[in-house]
Structures are given as C-alpha cells and as structure tokens.
Design an enzyme around this catalytic site. Sequence first.
Site, PDB file in Angstrom:
ATOM      1  N   HIS A   1      53.000  27.132   8.710  1.00 24.48           N
ATOM      2  CA  HIS A   1      53.249  26.245   9.925  1.00 24.48           C
ATOM      3  C   HIS A   1      52.524  26.400  11.124  1.00 24.48           C
ATOM      4  CE1 HIS A   1      56.522  24.732   7.086  1.00 24.48           C
ATOM      5  NE2 HIS A   1      56.357  23.506   7.903  1.00 24.48           N
TER       6      HIS A   1
ATOM      7  N   LYS B   1      56.286  26.380  15.880  1.00 23.41           N
ATOM      8  CA  LYS B   1      57.514  25.997  14.902  1.00 23.41           C
ATOM      9  C   LYS B   1      58.525  27.270  15.403  1.00 23.41           C
ATOM     10  CE  LYS B   1      59.177  25.184  10.360  1.00 23.41           C
ATOM     11  NZ  LYS B   1      60.128  24.036  10.903  1.00 23.41           N
TER      12      LYS B   1
END
Length: 242
Positions: free
Chosen positions: A135, A139
């Site tokens: 990600h 995040k």
Amino acid sequence: MKIALIGYGKMGKEIEKIAVSREHEIVARIDPLLNEDFNSQQFKCADIAIEFTTPDSALHNYKECFKHNIPVVSGTTGWFQNIVEAKEWCEKRGQTLFYASNFSIGVNLFFELNDTLAQLMNDFPQYEVSIAETHHTEKKDAPSGTAITLSEGIIKNLDRKTDWNLNQASSSQTIEIKAFREGDVPGIHIVKYQSLVDEIEIRHSAKSRLGFALGAVLAAEYTINKKGFLTMKNLLKDYFVT
C-alpha cells in the site's frame, strides 16, 4: 440522500465526487482541518455518514453518529479490538454500522476465491500459504484490513492454520503476512501457496481508489432504512444477486 463525510482525505474527496455524480448531497465534512463538528445542524440532518479515518478515532466517530441515530458506513481498518462493542451498539441499541475492510467489488469477489482455494488446499498439506500486501506510504496500519480478512478466510477454511503473523515466516499453524509501503500504491494483495515443485498464486491489484469509493457509496445507498451490523456479504447478496 444526504451524506456526512467523516474524514476528508484522498478517499473522502473521491467518495464526494462519486456521491455527487449519483445525485447525492454532501451536507457535512468532519475533518480535523475543517470547522464542522458532530453537533452542527449540517451534520445532524445527514441521512447517513461515510467514515474513513484512523484506527484510534473510528469507534469514537461511530458513537458520535449513533448519538444522532445516523447510520454509518465505515472503511477504517485497524480498530478490530473494539468490534464487539460496535456490534453491541447495533444489536442492542438499534443502531446501524456497515463495515468493510475493503469496499471494492473486485476485492470482495477475491475474498470468495480465496475461501474456495483454501478449501481445496485442505487435502494438500505439502503447500505452504503466505500473503503479501503493498500500500501507499500514508497508510497507518499494517497489515491491511484486507490482508487480515484474507487470512481469516484461510483460517476458516484451511484446517491446519489457526493464526497469522506479520513479517515472520509461516509455521505449521500460522500464515505469514508481508506488508510493504511504497509510493502511492492503492493496494496489491497476493495469496501464494508454495510446494517443493510449484506454486499457485491469486492476486488483486487496485488501479486507483475509484473502486473503493464507488463501493462505499453503493454501501451507503444499500444501508439506508436498514438496521444492525452489515457487511459486503449482505451487499453482494442483496444488491447484485437477483
């Protein structure tokens, strides 16, 4: 439908675009950088709230919505230690929370594929399973909620696995989840089964946040006039399957 957005980062802005394109109205935006709050008249007139914030604020945000009997659609991950309390508010106090670790329709089909593959692998103990997720660097939690959901699907369907661990090699009973944070990657999830002679891999790669945002708006449309704790399984079954 009058929508309150709780969290107005990249995801909140993407949700706003889709909601407006589907002829919904954004009546409130709750964000630390904005002046709107949970007691404003704008927020109180919302039909539903869509919440994408941080793990440490999610449960508080739900309760603020429940005070005004506003149903919540939430995609915040990393707060699962409080999920029993959230469910109790829905089941015992008549509130509504639609929760998903991932709102992408494709990812939720991927979950079903993951469950089926785990069932098949029950008869083939020579294959070791692991999960990898990548990600963007912003995040907050690791592993991702999607990776945890994938591991839970494996544990439910593969008898030899009982738990997962983060960035530690799989054991006879555990599943390794490798978490990577790179650039602006929306999300990549890979489930891999390896033996001495070959490997089997299933993969989902998000091209943008659009699929997540659209799924969240679809969930909001589905949740209006419903009660209780809802998930993407409810949406897929009732909204898409006829």
